[in-house]
Design a protein around this motif. Structure first.
Motif, short mmCIF file in Angstrom:
data_model
loop_
_atom_site.label_atom_id
_atom_site.label_comp_id
_atom_site.label_asym_id
_atom_site.label_seq_id
_atom_site.Cartn_x
_atom_site.Cartn_y
_atom_site.Cartn_z
N ASP A 244 -5.73 2.71 -5.06
CA ASP A 244 -6.89 2.06 -6.07
C ASP A 244 -7.52 3.55 -6.71
O ASP A 244 -8.30 4.08 -6.15
N CYS B 212 -10.31 0.37 3.68
CA CYS B 212 -9.43 1.10 4.54
C CYS B 212 -9.76 1.67 5.68
O CYS B 212 -8.95 1.90 6.64
N ALA C 47 -3.08 6.57 -2.29
CA ALA C 47 -4.11 6.24 -3.28
C ALA C 47 -3.83 5.06 -4.34
O ALA C 47 -3.52 5.26 -5.23
N ARG D 297 -8.28 2.30 -0.38
CA ARG D 297 -9.22 1.16 -1.14
C ARG D 297 -10.45 0.69 -0.24
O ARG D 297 -10.39 1.42 0.78
N LEU D 298 -11.24 0.19 -0.85
CA LEU D 298 -12.51 -0.24 -0.08
C LEU D 298 -12.07 -1.27 1.19
O LEU D 298 -11.11 -2.13 1.10
N PRO E 28 -13.26 8.90 -2.67
CA PRO E 28 -11.97 8.86 -1.86
C PRO E 28 -12.16 9.97 -0.88
O PRO E 28 -11.58 9.90 0.31
N ILE F 272 0.78 -1.20 0.15
CA ILE F 272 -0.07 -0.15 -0.06
C ILE F 272 0.78 1.34 -0.05
O ILE F 272 0.21 2.18 0.25
N HIS G 125 -1.84 7.99 -7.02
CA HIS G 125 -1.21 7.06 -7.42
C HIS G 125 -0.25 7.25 -8.68
O HIS G 125 -0.43 8.04 -9.90
N SER H 197 -9.38 3.78 -8.79
CA SER H 197 -10.93 3.68 -9.20
C SER H 197 -11.74 3.74 -7.86
O SER H 197 -13.10 3.28 -8.03
N MET H 198 -11.00 4.04 -6.69
CA MET H 198 -12.00 3.98 -5.32
C MET H 198 -13.08 4.85 -5.46
O MET H 198 -12.79 6.12 -5.91
#
Length: 259
Positions: free
Chosen positions: A181, A154, A179, A151-152, A187, A16, A208, A183-184
């Motif tokens: 993910d 977290c 960050a 992310r989902l 956020p 992560i 990212h 596509s989260m």
């Protein structure tokens, strides 16, 4: 005597961004004029780098700092297999010893103004039958920086980790959102939830990045909030503080990093 600034960097999970954040911290500390070095007490997983079998995290930490030290101090245990350290160590008939890790850290701390110690995996990853990463953080008695992988899931991971850190009697000095993910969903809403509940300052949001570069990540991190914990530890140790400067980012820049 100058303040010694040392931190233990942990994360909500593996993969992560702990190494990226640790490297970015070293980049900032070295850039501010401090002698800074990274330590990865235990590293699991090696690959061929520059003609030799090396751990990528250890290589990246070394590149971000500005103090030379033997690998035996920077990473006392380099294990071949990319798996939980206690399993990798068992495969190699290696016993990870806490005194070895403590001695290596103390040697680095004598050579540098700042040591950034990056843990392995999450906060409580086993290092042996009766030893885990949380035991190491507790033995070193360092303020902890928590890297939260956005992310989902977290929210629970971050809050449980913060609870575990404090249960060990350690200070959660700050946290960094990573960050991982792109596509989260929502956020910024997740970020605001953590800001209200973690009870520690947000040091930055690292977007990212491709490639994951320490200098680029450093542009999204502000270490000024750590000055208070550095001063606290210095006073406790009877040291005298000196000022240091790092980059400044406001809330708008932090929010923009997630856009």
């Amino acid at each position: 005597m100058t303040v010694r600034r040392h931190w233990f960097v942990t994360g909500t999970d593996t993969g992560i961004g702990k190494t990226l954040v640790s490297s970015a911290m070293l980049h900032l500390l070295a850039g501010s004029g401090l002698c800074a070095i990274g330590m990865k007490p235990v590293a699991a997983g090696v690959e061929m780098i520059d003609g030799a079998w090396q751990n990528e995290d250890v290589v990246r930490l070394a590149a971000a700092g500005n103090v030379e030290a033997p690998l035996a101090l920077r990473c006392p245990y380099v294990l071949r297999a990319p798996m939980s350290p206690h399993l990798a160590a068992r495969d190699e008939s290696v016993r990870i010893e806490l005194p070895v890790l403590q001695s290596a850290f103390e040697s680095l701390a004598r050579q540098a103004d700042a040591v950034v110690v990056e843990g392995v995996g999450g906060f409580c990853v086993p290092l042996g039958d009766a030893l885990d990463s949380a035991d190491l953080a507790q033995a070193l008695d360092l303020p902890v920086i928590l890297v939260v992988g956005l992310r989902l899931g977290c929210l629970s991971h971050a809050l449980l980790t913060a609870e575990a850190i404090r249960a060990r009697g350690l200070v959660l000095a700050g946290w960094v959102a990573s960050a991982v993910d792109p596509s989260m969903l929502a956020p910024e809403a997740n970020l605001q939830t953590l800001r209200g509940r973690l009870g520690a300052p947000l040091l930055g949001v690292v977007p990212h990045l491709a490639p994951a570069d320490a200098a680029a990540a450093a542009c999204h991190i502000d270490l000024r909030a750590l000055r208070a914990t550095a001063m606290h530890h210095a006073v406790r140790a009877g040291h005298t503080a000196r000022c240091w400067t790092v980059r400044q980012h406001d809330d708008e820049e932090v929010s923009a990093a997630l856009a």
